[in-house]
Design a protein around this motif. Structure first.
Motif, short mmCIF file in Angstrom:
data_model
loop_
_atom_site.label_atom_id
_atom_site.label_comp_id
_atom_site.label_asym_id
_atom_site.label_seq_id
_atom_site.Cartn_x
_atom_site.Cartn_y
_atom_site.Cartn_z
N LEU A 14 -4.21 -12.63 0.41
CA LEU A 14 -3.19 -12.40 -0.61
C LEU A 14 -1.91 -13.21 -0.37
O LEU A 14 -0.92 -13.03 -1.08
N TYR A 15 -1.92 -14.08 0.63
CA TYR A 15 -0.74 -14.92 0.87
C TYR A 15 -0.41 -15.71 -0.40
O TYR A 15 -1.32 -16.13 -1.11
N PRO A 16 0.86 -15.90 -0.76
CA PRO A 16 2.08 -15.55 -0.02
C PRO A 16 2.61 -14.14 -0.31
O PRO A 16 3.64 -13.76 0.22
N ILE A 17 1.90 -13.37 -1.15
CA ILE A 17 2.38 -12.03 -1.51
C ILE A 17 2.63 -11.17 -0.28
O ILE A 17 3.62 -10.44 -0.20
N LEU A 19 3.16 -12.08 2.87
CA LEU A 19 3.94 -12.64 3.98
C LEU A 19 5.10 -11.71 4.38
O LEU A 19 5.34 -11.49 5.56
N PRO A 20 5.81 -11.11 3.39
CA PRO A 20 6.92 -10.24 3.78
C PRO A 20 6.57 -8.76 3.84
O PRO A 20 7.39 -7.95 4.27
N ILE A 21 5.36 -8.39 3.41
CA ILE A 21 5.03 -6.96 3.33
C ILE A 21 3.56 -6.73 3.65
O ILE A 21 2.70 -7.55 3.31
N CYS A 22 3.27 -5.63 4.34
CA CYS A 22 1.89 -5.29 4.70
C CYS A 22 1.10 -4.92 3.44
O CYS A 22 1.60 -4.21 2.56
N LYS A 23 -0.14 -5.40 3.37
CA LYS A 23 -0.96 -5.22 2.17
C LYS A 23 -1.04 -3.78 1.64
O LYS A 23 -0.87 -3.56 0.44
N PRO A 24 -1.29 -2.77 2.49
CA PRO A 24 -1.41 -1.40 1.95
C PRO A 24 -0.11 -0.83 1.36
O PRO A 24 -0.13 0.25 0.78
N GLY A 227 -8.25 -6.60 -1.97
CA GLY A 227 -7.84 -7.54 -0.95
C GLY A 227 -7.58 -8.95 -1.44
O GLY A 227 -7.20 -9.82 -0.66
N THR A 228 -7.80 -9.20 -2.74
CA THR A 228 -7.51 -10.51 -3.31
C THR A 228 -6.62 -10.31 -4.54
O THR A 228 -6.51 -9.20 -5.06
N ALA A 229 -6.00 -11.38 -5.00
CA ALA A 229 -5.12 -11.28 -6.16
C ALA A 229 -5.87 -10.77 -7.38
O ALA A 229 -5.37 -9.92 -8.13
#
Length: 294
Positions: A14-17, A19-24, A227-229
Motif C-alpha cells: 500500500l506504499y506510499p499510503i 509510509l506514515p501510518i500502520c495499515k490496520p 492489503g492492496t489499494a
C-alpha cells in the motif's frame, strides 16, 4: 479463549499510503480497519485480546483502543520486532496465551455475513476444546493464498501455501481457532523459502493429526484482504453498500452492548464524543432501540 490480532504488517503493498501510518489504522469506509477483526473476536465471545504491532507503533493503537475497558474487554499490546510470518504471533503471544486456547485474526482481514456470530461461537468451542478450526472461502484466483483441497466428501485433505497450480478455489482467510498446543506447534515450524513461519505449516500439523476442521463460507458471506489499494477501495465500497440497510458492520460498541459487557450509559458516553459523525448517530440509535426494548 484468548484472542490475538496480528497488526504488524509493514503494508508495503500500500506504499506510499502506509509510509506514515500502520495499515490496520487506515480507514475502511467509516471506521479504522482494525475495528473489523476486533469486532469478530468480540462476536466470538473473546474478551482478552493481544494486539501485535510493528516496532515503535504501540502508541497510535493505544490512542485508538486504550486498554479495552470502555468495551468491557482487556487489550494488551506487543511489538513484532522482526517480520517473521503469521505463525510468529503464537511465539510473541505465548505468555499471553498461557494455558488457554486462542483465536488469531489478521489485522487487514474483513469478514461479514448473516449469523456469522453463530459460526464464530461454534468455531471458538473447537471440538470439545481440542484441535483447530479454520475457514474456507471461494475466490476466482487463489494462487496468492493458502489453498485447501477437499475430498469427495468435502473433507480437507491438504493445504498448500501460494501454489502455482491450486487444487481448488478455496483459500484460508485470516481467522484461525486453535487449542493450546498451537504454541508448541509454532515453535517447531521451520522458516519457509520466504524466510517466514507460515500459518499453513501450523494448519497442516493439525491436519496430519486429523484435528483440523475447515468450515466453508458460502456466497452470503463476504471477505476482504484489504492489503492492496484496489482491495481497500473495494472493501470500503462493499461496507458502505451493506450499511445502507441501516445495520453497521464492525461496530465494536454495539457488540459490547449486545454481549452485556457495557451498559447503555457506557455506550451513550462514548457516543457523545462522536455525535457529529454518522458512527456516533448510529450509537445513539442503538441505545434508543435498546431502551425501547427494555
Amino acid at each position: 479463549m484468548k484472542g490475538i490480532i496480528l497488526a504488524a504488517g509493514k503494508g508495503t503493498r500500500l506504499y506510499p499510503i502506509t509510509l506514515p501510518i500502520c495499515k490496520p489504522l487506515l480507514p475502511v469506509y467509516d471506521k479504522p480497519m482494525i475495528y473489523y477483526p476486533l469486532s469478530v473476536l468480540m462476536q466470538a465471545g473473546i474478551r482478552d485480546i493481544l494486539v501485535i504491532v510493528p516496532p515503535d507503533d504501540v502508541q497510535p493503537f493505544q490512542d485508538l483502543l486504550g486498554d479495552g475497558s470502555q468495551l468491557g474487554i482487556r487489550i494488551e499490546y506487543k511489538e513484532q520486532k522482526v517480520q517473521r510470518g503469521i505463525a510468529d504471533a503464537f511465539l510473541i503471544g505465548a505468555d499471553f496465551i498461557g494455558d488457554d486456547s486462542v483465536c488469531l485474526a489478521l489485522g487487514d482481514n474483513i469478514f461479514y455475513g448473516p449469523v456469522f456470530n453463530r459460526k464464530l461461537k461454534t468455531a471458538a468451542k473447537l471440538d470439545n476444546g481440542k484441535g483447530a478450526t479454520i475457514f474456507g472461502y471461494y475466490v476466482p484466483d487463489p494462487r496468492a493464498f493458502g489453498v485447501v483441497e477437499f475430498d469427495q466428501d468435502g473433507k480437507a485433505i491438504s493445504i498448500e501455501e501460494k501454489p502455482k497450480h491450486p487444487k481448488s478455489n478455496y483459500i484460508v482467510p485470516g481467522l484461525y481457532f486453535y487449542d493450546n498446543r498451537v504454541v508448541d506447534i509454532a515453535r517447531q515450524v521451520k522458516p519457509s523459502v520466504r524466510g517466514e513461519l507460515e500459518i499453513t505449516s501450523v494448519n497442516n500439523a493439525y491436519l496430519e493429526r486429523g484435528e483440523l476442521n475447515v468450515v466453508t463460507l458460502g456466497d452470503e458471506y463476504s471477505w476482504f484482504d484489504a492489503g492492496t489499494a484496489d482491495s481497500l477501495y473495494d472493501a470500503a465500497g462493499e461496507i458502505r453498500k451493506a450499511q445502507r440497510s441501516g445495520k453497521m458492520i464492525g461496530c465494536i460498541e454495539e457488540v459490547a452492548l449486545k454481549k452485556r459487557w457495557i451498559t447503555i450509559d457506557n455506550l451513550l458516553e462514548q457516543a457523545k464524543s462522536l455525535e457529529k459523525t454518522q458512527y456516533g448517530q448510529y450509537l445513539f440509535g442503538i441505545a434508543a432501540e435498546q431502551e425501547d426494548a427494555e
